[in-house]
Design an enzyme around this catalytic site. Structure first.
Site, mmCIF file in Angstrom:
data_model
loop_
_atom_site.group_PDB
_atom_site.id
_atom_site.type_symbol
_atom_site.label_atom_id
_atom_site.label_comp_id
_atom_site.label_asym_id
_atom_site.label_seq_id
_atom_site.Cartn_x
_atom_site.Cartn_y
_atom_site.Cartn_z
ATOM 1 N N ARG A 20 0.816 -1.212 0.000
ATOM 2 C CA ARG A 20 0.000 0.000 0.000
ATOM 3 C C ARG A 20 0.860 1.278 0.000
ATOM 4 O O ARG A 20 0.555 2.270 0.645
ATOM 5 C CB ARG A 20 -0.984 0.000 1.164
ATOM 6 C CG ARG A 20 -2.079 -1.049 1.024
ATOM 7 C CD ARG A 20 -3.027 -1.030 2.198
ATOM 8 N NE ARG A 20 -2.376 -1.521 3.416
ATOM 9 C CZ ARG A 20 -2.852 -1.366 4.631
ATOM 10 N NH1 ARG A 20 -3.985 -0.710 4.804
ATOM 11 N NH2 ARG A 20 -2.212 -1.861 5.678
ATOM 12 N N GLU A 21 1.921 1.238 -0.808
ATOM 13 C CA GLU A 21 2.820 2.386 -0.879
ATOM 14 C C GLU A 21 2.127 3.630 -1.423
ATOM 15 O O GLU A 21 2.412 4.760 -0.966
ATOM 16 C CB GLU A 21 4.033 2.052 -1.754
ATOM 17 C CG GLU A 21 4.952 0.987 -1.188
ATOM 18 C CD GLU A 21 4.578 -0.426 -1.630
ATOM 19 O OE1 GLU A 21 5.446 -1.315 -1.552
ATOM 20 O OE2 GLU A 21 3.424 -0.624 -2.062
ATOM 21 N N SER A 432 -20.433 3.836 11.757
ATOM 22 C CA SER A 432 -19.084 3.878 12.303
ATOM 23 C C SER A 432 -18.694 5.287 12.715
ATOM 24 O O SER A 432 -19.173 6.282 12.149
ATOM 25 C CB SER A 432 -18.078 3.345 11.284
ATOM 26 O OG SER A 432 -18.101 4.131 10.109
ATOM 27 N N GLU A 604 -24.558 -2.110 -6.790
ATOM 28 C CA GLU A 604 -23.276 -2.551 -7.334
ATOM 29 C C GLU A 604 -23.366 -3.875 -8.082
ATOM 30 O O GLU A 604 -22.725 -4.055 -9.118
ATOM 31 C CB GLU A 604 -22.284 -2.665 -6.191
ATOM 32 C CG GLU A 604 -20.902 -3.111 -6.570
ATOM 33 C CD GLU A 604 -20.034 -3.168 -5.337
ATOM 34 O OE1 GLU A 604 -19.412 -4.208 -5.111
ATOM 35 O OE2 GLU A 604 -20.009 -2.173 -4.592
ATOM 36 N N CYS A 642 -25.285 3.772 -0.655
ATOM 37 C CA CYS A 642 -24.423 4.920 -0.961
ATOM 38 C C CYS A 642 -23.799 4.771 -2.338
ATOM 39 O O CYS A 642 -23.599 3.667 -2.828
ATOM 40 C CB CYS A 642 -23.344 5.096 0.096
ATOM 41 S SG CYS A 642 -22.206 3.723 0.287
ATOM 42 N N GLU A 664 -26.854 8.107 0.056
ATOM 43 C CA GLU A 664 -25.903 9.151 -0.336
ATOM 44 C C GLU A 664 -26.610 10.185 -1.189
ATOM 45 O O GLU A 664 -27.323 9.840 -2.125
ATOM 46 C CB GLU A 664 -24.753 8.521 -1.117
ATOM 47 C CG GLU A 664 -23.786 9.509 -1.728
ATOM 48 C CD GLU A 664 -24.234 10.033 -3.084
ATOM 49 O OE1 GLU A 664 -23.974 11.211 -3.363
ATOM 50 O OE2 GLU A 664 -24.832 9.262 -3.843
ATOM 51 N N HIS A 692 -16.708 11.530 2.306
ATOM 52 C CA HIS A 692 -15.541 11.101 1.557
ATOM 53 C C HIS A 692 -14.624 12.267 1.217
ATOM 54 O O HIS A 692 -13.608 12.088 0.551
ATOM 55 C CB HIS A 692 -15.969 10.375 0.281
ATOM 56 C CG HIS A 692 -16.619 9.055 0.559
ATOM 57 N ND1 HIS A 692 -17.955 8.951 0.861
ATOM 58 C CD2 HIS A 692 -16.115 7.800 0.630
ATOM 59 C CE1 HIS A 692 -18.251 7.673 1.078
ATOM 60 N NE2 HIS A 692 -17.154 6.966 0.949
#
Length: 752
Positions: A20-21, A432, A604, A642, A664, A692
């Site tokens: 995950r650079e 969350s 999705e 969302c 959303e 976001h």
């Protein structure tokens, strides 16, 4: 002499980095810990390391490696390169478009076809200026060349770029085509022999009809392919089967054409290979996208070889992935704790490159690879991990067809109003709260054994206590426990359900720097024990206000996992739904009066073709209803969606029969609510804060969104909440944003 197209290639590779650079570089730059020069040099090193790695894996031919590079998103990157999105090469302007800043809101974000990747939606207008910035892609070619690589530049195609924009302004197509031609000329002048251009719009039913898209495809590409000063074009059609566009692609005859021949595509269109063979010109190099770029099961190489035979290219095969490999993890080599037998059934990005090479070589040249494939297919089919007789019996005992919660919504609504006593325009959050460094450290310490079970539980309880106290102080009406015990809203449940395995390092990019580790459904799913009750019950004990029980819905758990390919999706969805229904009953017994069943991925999984959508929506809606089927009338069932095109599935969302639906809506400025009609009976919580983006929206901004929502939703049905969960934000943004949200609600409510 032109360079031939490589035999073995891929459509794209995970760009986030094996460790995950890219994520680390992005977040360091955004936080001001590194400057632009350091960011560029760090990400350049990542790209060169990736090219070296792919060459070491066997992609040694010139132009076998695609430079599908983007700091944030490939649609944004292409839009900036061809000038459809103004911004040129300015780094901060690119990130302002992606994330917003103190003076501007970001571009809208939504799902990329039927994947869990999010793209940024270009905002375009008739007559706008289009000034390409080819230096963006030229820089990539130059740096790769300096490192000894001839890479294939990548662009989203002009037809797809407009089709995915808002609005889809087709009057811009001629000017946009000229911009692409200018980029092509610059690439040719730089000595580039091949360019990859993706046109996935032609495999989907979008707002522009399939036949119209085919005409726009002919218009755009007949001009571009007629250009003399251009590289050879590798035109790709990932994510499904081209229908109306296939004969057009055959007529256009690009130098190379990719077709998606994954199990997803062939399951819905078994005759596609024969149509491809009949309609693609002999002058075009046909590249078979046989290796599934979206799932992690080891390929059945014998079945794949049969598809090559049906295409008539088995003796001269050009093989690739069905889509970019950005949708799968980097390598199985990073996984040390997967069960050995399960690991043998799997194939991540690096392993898929080996499968491509085996197919190019054929069984005679890759007998060991074919033997490994045979073993994986056989041992998976025979494994006891795959089938559970008790689960199968429970699914078989379910009623067929539509299931309906009783009593009706209106009766439930009356019971819930009496039980909960909420004010007009009630406020809540989606679930969350920020995952602090302290919580992440506690989780890591517990995982490596330096924090005992009791110590970890106490750390979580302390965090929940603080989250409840903050919500009480701010004045929210329906509280949440903040989910500190959850590393991810799907992985958490997968770790507690039988029938899943999880990875340690199987990171996949969702958008920007956001990554997830999708679990893998390896067999029939069941719930050994309660999963959320302890935390919800503790949180409720701290407040007189209702605290939501938080569940991830069956469709989302399935969508955000790597799915089985040996049973229909509907079977796995029913199994997960039954497990969650048990959890709903246990939450009710624990005194929880509000339960949220998140389904952000409902849109999705929607098939890209309209004629396949009704069957999907039937089983997806049924699975959600199974979760809440036996809930008490006074238990208020919430759901959340969302970053979806809400209007496309409005009837299905209404069919979920939730009591409250949050969606959303902030980036799209409440336009989604225009699809609401009298058939949509649920109470509705359109998001007024785009979480976001790091922006803190003002009271005035959110009050304006609430008033816009009231134009389509009566006040007695309207809730006020953020767009999504707050896990990825910090308290420095969350605290003032929630206070502004409450102030906005109070301001609007006073005027009603």
């Amino acid at each position: 002499m032109t360079v031939p197209f490589p035999k073995a290639t891929i459509e794209g590779y995970p760009r986030i980095g094996a460790n995950r650079e890219l994520k680390q570089a992005l977040e360091s730059y955004w936080a001001g810990r590194i400057d632009a020069e350091t960011f560029r040099s760090t990400t350049r090193a990542l790209r060169i390391d990736t090219y070296n790695h792919l060459r070491d894996l066997g992609l040694t031919e010139d132009y076998a490696i695609p430079a599908d590079v983007a700091y944030y998103d490939q649609v944004l990157e292409t839009g900036l390169t061809v000038g459809l999105i103004p911004g040129g090469t300015d780094l901060d302007e690119e990130f302002a478009l992606a994330r917003g800043n103190d003076t501007r809101v970001p571009l809208e974000m939504t799902k990329w076809f039927d994947t869990n990747y999010h793209y940024l939606v270009p905002e375009i207008a008739e007559g706008q200026d289009i000034t390409p910035a080819p230096e963006r892609v030229l820089r990539l070619v130059e740096e790769a060349g300096e490192a000894g690589h001839k890479v294939r530049p990548y662009l989203v195609g002009p037809v797809t770029l407009i089709a995915l924009s808002k609005p889809a302004e087709w009057s811009l197509l001629p000017a946009l085509v000229e911009a692409y031609a200018e980029v092509f000329r610059a690439l040719k002048d730089a000595g580039v022999e091949w360019v990859q251009v993706a046109e996935p719009a032609v495999v989907a039913d979008l707002s522009t009809a399939d036949a119209e898209l085919a005409n726009y495809l002919r218009q755009a590409w007949s001009q571009l392919l007629a250009e003399e000063a251009r590289p050879q074009v590798y035109l790709t059609t990932p994510y499904g089967a081209a229908r109306e566009a296939l004969p057009v692609l055959g007529e256009l005859a690009p130098e190379a054409l990719h077709v998606d021949l994954s199990p997803w595509t062939l399951d819905s269109d078994s005759g596609y290979p024969e149509r491809v063979r009949a309609q693609v010109a002999d002058s075009t190099t046909l590249v078979a996208g046989l290796i599934d770029g979206r799932n992690v099961w080891a390929a059945n190489l014998r079945v794949k070889a049969e598809v090559l035979e049906s295409l008539g290219i088995a003796d001269d095969a050009h093989v690739s992935t069905s889509t970019s490999l950005q949708h799968v993890p980097h390598s199985l080599n990073a996984e040390k704790n997967l069960p050995v037998d399960v690991a043998n059934w799997l194939s991540f990005a690096d392993e898929k490159i080996g499968e491509i090479q085996a197919l190019v070589a054929g069984e005679a040249g890759a007998s060991d690879a074919f033997a490994r494939s045979d073993r994986a297919v056989r041992t998976r089919a025979e494994s006891e991990r795959t089938h559970n007789a008790d689960v199968a019996a429970k699914v078989d005992a379910l009623p067929t067809g539509t299931v309906q919660r009783e009593p009706s919504f209106s009766e439930r609504n009356a019971a819930q109003r009496e039980a909960l006593g909420l004010p007009l325009l009630p406020t809540t959050t989606i679930g969350s709260f920020p995952q602090t460094q302290e919580i992440r450290k506690a989780r890591a310490d517990h995982r490596d054994g330096t924090l005992s079970d009791d110590q970890y539980t106490e750390a979580l309880r302390e965090e929940i206590k603080q989250v409840i106290a903050l919500q009480e102080e701010i004045g929210l009406d329906v509280l949440v426990h903040g989910e500190p015990e959850r590393n991810d809203m799907v992985q958490y449940f997968a770790e507690l359900l039988d029938g899943f395995v999880v990875t340690e390092n199987g990171w996949v990019q969702s958008y920007g720097s956001r990554c997830t580790r999708p679990p893998i459904v390896i067999g029939d799913v069941s719930r050994p024990a309660a999963m959320t009750v302890e935390w919800s019950q503790y949180a409720q004990s701290l407040s007189e206000k209702p605290v939501k029980g938080m569940l991830t819905g069956p469709v989302t758990i399935l969508a955000w996992s790597f799915k089985r390919d040996d049973v229909p999706l509907a079977v796995s969805a029913d199994q997960i739904a039954l497990a969650l229904a048990d959890e709903v009953r246990d939450l009710e017994k624990a005194g929880i009066k509000v339960i949220q069943i998140d389904e952000p991925a409902l849109r999705e999984l929607l098939p890209l073709r309209a004629d396949e959508r009704p069957a999907y929506l039937d089983w997806a809606v049924r699975a959600f209803r199974l979760v809440s089927l036996q809930a008490k009338p006074e238990t208020q069932i919430h759901t959340h969606l969302c970053y979806s095109e809400f209007g496309q599935i409005i009837d299905a969302v209404a069919g979920l029969d939730a009591d409250v639906t949050s969606i959303e809506a902030a980036r799209s400025k409440m336009e989604l609510l225009e699809d609401i009609d009298e058939t949509f009976h649920s109470e509705i919580g359109p998001g007024v804060w785009d979480i976001h983006s790091p922006r803190v929206p003002s009271t005035e901004e959110m009050a304006g969104l609430i008033r816009a929502a009231l134009e389509n939703v009566p006040a007695e049905r309207l809730w006020v909440n953020p767009d999504c969960g707050l896990k990825t934000r910090g308290y420095a943004e969350v605290d003032p944003s929630l206070r502004n949200m409450i102030a906005a609600r109070d301001e609007v409510a006073q005027g009603l």
